[in-house]
Motif scaffolding. Structure first.
Motif, PDB file in Angstrom:
ATOM      1  N   ARG A   1      44.838  38.987  44.758  1.00 56.12           N
ATOM      2  CA  ARG A   1      45.548  38.060  45.642  1.00 56.12           C
ATOM      3  C   ARG A   1      44.679  37.607  46.803  1.00 56.12           C
ATOM      4  NH1 ARG A   1      50.771  37.490  45.672  1.00 56.12           N
ATOM      5  NH2 ARG A   1      50.083  35.635  46.690  1.00 56.12           N
ATOM      6  N   CYS A   2      43.392  37.823  46.692  1.00 60.02           N
ATOM      7  CA  CYS A   2      42.509  37.528  47.821  1.00 60.02           C
ATOM      8  C   CYS A   2      42.273  36.026  47.968  1.00 60.02           C
ATOM      9  CB  CYS A   2      41.176  38.246  47.640  1.00 60.02           C
ATOM     10  SG  CYS A   2      40.128  38.144  49.092  1.00 60.02           S
TER      11      CYS A   2
ATOM     12  N   PHE B   1      37.933  38.367  35.942  1.00 58.35           N
ATOM     13  CA  PHE B   1      38.731  39.425  36.573  1.00 58.35           C
ATOM     14  C   PHE B   1      40.207  39.032  36.626  1.00 58.35           C
ATOM     15  CE2 PHE B   1      40.629  40.974  40.577  1.00 58.35           C
ATOM     16  CZ  PHE B   1      40.608  42.338  40.334  1.00 58.35           C
ATOM     17  N   MET B   2      40.462  37.810  37.108  1.00 54.87           N
ATOM     18  CA  MET B   2      41.841  37.320  37.211  1.00 54.87           C
ATOM     19  C   MET B   2      42.502  37.293  35.832  1.00 54.87           C
ATOM     20  SD  MET B   2      42.464  36.799  40.341  1.00 54.87           S
ATOM     21  CE  MET B   2      41.936  36.168  41.926  1.00 54.87           C
ATOM     22  N   GLN B   3      41.727  36.881  34.844  1.00 52.51           N
ATOM     23  CA  GLN B   3      42.270  36.784  33.490  1.00 52.51           C
ATOM     24  C   GLN B   3      42.679  38.167  32.978  1.00 52.51           C
ATOM     25  OE1 GLN B   3      39.582  35.391  30.472  1.00 52.51           O
ATOM     26  NE2 GLN B   3      41.175  35.744  28.951  1.00 52.51           N
ATOM     27  N   ILE B   4      41.829  39.142  33.229  1.00 53.36           N
ATOM     28  CA  ILE B   4      42.134  40.509  32.788  1.00 53.36           C
ATOM     29  C   ILE B   4      43.360  41.044  33.523  1.00 53.36           C
ATOM     30  CG2 ILE B   4      41.302  42.897  32.812  1.00 53.36           C
ATOM     31  CD1 ILE B   4      38.502  41.825  32.234  1.00 53.36           C
ATOM     32  N   MET B   5      43.392  40.866  34.849  1.00 56.11           N
ATOM     33  CA  MET B   5      44.511  41.380  35.637  1.00 56.11           C
ATOM     34  C   MET B   5      45.818  40.717  35.220  1.00 56.11           C
ATOM     35  SD  MET B   5      43.118  43.675  37.449  1.00 56.11           S
ATOM     36  CE  MET B   5      44.226  44.214  38.750  1.00 56.11           C
ATOM     37  N   GLU B   6      45.741  39.405  34.963  1.00 62.52           N
ATOM     38  CA  GLU B   6      46.941  38.648  34.616  1.00 62.52           C
ATOM     39  C   GLU B   6      47.440  39.028  33.218  1.00 62.52           C
ATOM     40  OE1 GLU B   6      50.057  36.401  35.227  1.00 62.52           O
ATOM     41  OE2 GLU B   6      48.529  36.755  36.766  1.00 62.52           O
TER      42      GLU B   6
ATOM     43  N   ALA C   1      52.450  45.734  46.398  1.00 61.58           N
ATOM     44  CA  ALA C   1      51.303  45.396  47.244  1.00 61.58           C
ATOM     45  C   ALA C   1      51.090  43.890  47.248  1.00 61.58           C
ATOM     46  CB  ALA C   1      50.054  46.105  46.733  1.00 61.58           C
ATOM     47  N   SER C   2      51.281  43.295  46.085  1.00 64.48           N
ATOM     48  CA  SER C   2      51.142  41.847  45.974  1.00 64.48           C
ATOM     49  C   SER C   2      52.196  41.130  46.819  1.00 64.48           C
ATOM     50  CB  SER C   2      51.273  41.452  44.507  1.00 64.48           C
ATOM     51  OG  SER C   2      51.360  40.068  44.377  1.00 64.48           O
ATOM     52  N   MET C   3      53.412  41.672  46.803  1.00 64.73           N
ATOM     53  CA  MET C   3      54.470  41.099  47.635  1.00 64.73           C
ATOM     54  C   MET C   3      54.155  41.297  49.116  1.00 64.73           C
ATOM     55  SD  MET C   3      57.603  42.305  45.244  1.00 64.73           S
ATOM     56  CE  MET C   3      58.928  42.189  46.427  1.00 64.73           C
ATOM     57  N   GLY C   4      53.532  42.419  49.422  1.00 66.75           N
ATOM     58  CA  GLY C   4      53.118  42.681  50.803  1.00 66.75           C
ATOM     59  C   GLY C   4      52.147  41.622  51.295  1.00 66.75           C
ATOM     60  N   VAL C   5      51.253  41.200  50.429  1.00 66.99           N
ATOM     61  CA  VAL C   5      50.309  40.139  50.784  1.00 66.99           C
ATOM     62  C   VAL C   5      51.072  38.850  51.056  1.00 66.99           C
ATOM     63  CG1 VAL C   5      48.392  38.729  49.960  1.00 66.99           C
ATOM     64  CG2 VAL C   5      48.419  41.164  49.473  1.00 66.99           C
ATOM     65  N   ASP C   6      52.047  38.545  50.196  1.00 73.40           N
ATOM     66  CA  ASP C   6      52.870  37.350  50.407  1.00 73.40           C
ATOM     67  C   ASP C   6      53.578  37.412  51.755  1.00 73.40           C
ATOM     68  OD1 ASP C   6      52.287  36.118  48.042  1.00 73.40           O
ATOM     69  OD2 ASP C   6      53.965  37.003  46.955  1.00 73.40           O
TER      70      ASP C   6
ATOM     71  N   CYS D   1      35.238  37.577  46.088  1.00 70.15           N
ATOM     72  CA  CYS D   1      33.799  37.682  46.337  1.00 70.15           C
ATOM     73  C   CYS D   1      33.022  38.072  45.093  1.00 70.15           C
ATOM     74  CB  CYS D   1      33.543  38.678  47.467  1.00 70.15           C
ATOM     75  SG  CYS D   1      34.223  40.300  47.126  1.00 70.15           S
ATOM     76  N   PHE D   2      33.655  38.003  43.931  1.00 71.41           N
ATOM     77  CA  PHE D   2      32.962  38.466  42.728  1.00 71.41           C
ATOM     78  C   PHE D   2      32.055  37.400  42.116  1.00 71.41           C
ATOM     79  CE2 PHE D   2      37.237  40.772  41.964  1.00 71.41           C
ATOM     80  CZ  PHE D   2      36.952  41.664  42.980  1.00 71.41           C
ATOM     81  N   GLY D   3      32.053  36.212  42.685  1.00 76.90           N
ATOM     82  CA  GLY D   3      31.343  35.097  42.046  1.00 76.90           C
ATOM     83  C   GLY D   3      32.320  34.340  41.170  1.00 76.90           C
ATOM     84  N   ALA D   4      32.136  33.030  41.052  1.00 80.06           N
ATOM     85  CA  ALA D   4      33.132  32.174  40.393  1.00 80.06           C
ATOM     86  C   ALA D   4      33.467  32.647  38.976  1.00 80.06           C
ATOM     87  CB  ALA D   4      32.634  30.736  40.360  1.00 80.06           C
ATOM     88  N   HIS D   5      32.443  32.869  38.166  1.00 82.76           N
ATOM     89  CA  HIS D   5      32.672  33.219  36.763  1.00 82.76           C
ATOM     90  C   HIS D   5      33.339  34.586  36.644  1.00 82.76           C
ATOM     91  CE1 HIS D   5      32.190  33.209  32.492  1.00 82.76           C
ATOM     92  NE2 HIS D   5      31.428  34.295  32.506  1.00 82.76           N
ATOM     93  N   GLN D   6      32.839  35.549  37.410  1.00 85.71           N
ATOM     94  CA  GLN D   6      33.379  36.902  37.313  1.00 85.71           C
ATOM     95  C   GLN D   6      34.777  37.006  37.907  1.00 85.71           C
ATOM     96  OE1 GLN D   6      29.735  38.399  38.754  1.00 85.71           O
ATOM     97  NE2 GLN D   6      29.498  39.840  37.083  1.00 85.71           N
TER      98      GLN D   6
END
Ligand SMILES: [Zn+2]
Length: 151
Positions: free
Chosen positions: A75-76, A89-94, A114-119, A80-85
């Protein structure tokens, strides 16, 4: 010191929890769920590709500019992982959300919270900005009104 002070609740220092070890564990498990399903690995094994991505992610987490107050990575605002990574990463998490809920329900729910906490934090931040803008608008309107009344 007043005689009442001992009846008042003691002030607790604000605690900042370090959630990074837990988040790393969550990410590692999510990667495992994904890799087992898509790359035919099992147990604690990850394929070289996923292993490499995970290593990058962990290195970046250790260097996160937000420190231990960091929001969860998926949710950042400034991944900072670099565009491709980041995309991988997002694809795996999703795509492993459902799998995580089945295999590690507690962890999945905590991650969701935790994700809701960020929201919520974002909402509060935005509200503060909005309030400030409104207060400014109000002040300038009142100044304009005051100027008119003087004439
Ligand atoms: Zn894999």
């Amino acid at each position: 010191m007043s005689i009442f002070s001992r009846f008042l609740p003691k002030k607790k220092p604000v605690e900042i929890k370090n959630n990074i070890p837990k988040e790393k564990e969550n990410i590692r498990k999510t990667f495992a769920v994904y890799c087992h399903k898509h790359h035919n690995t099992s147990g604690n094994q990850l394929c070289p590709q996923c292993q490499a991505l995970l290593a990058t992610v962990f290195t970046k987490i250790n260097r996160c500019p937000y420190g231990i107050t960091k929001p969860i990575c998926d949710r950042c605002d400034r991944p900072c992982f670099g565009a491709h990574q980041t995309q991988q990463f997002m694809q795996i998490m999703e795509s492993s959300k459902k799998g995580m809920l089945l295999r590690h329900p507690k962890m999945a729910v905590k991650h969701k919270l935790a994700s809701m906490g960020v929201d919520y934090a974002k909402y509060q931040q935005q509200k503060k900005i909005d309030d400030r803008v409104k207060a400014k608008e109000k002040a300038s309107k009142e100044r304009a009104k005051a100027r008119k009344e003087k004439k």
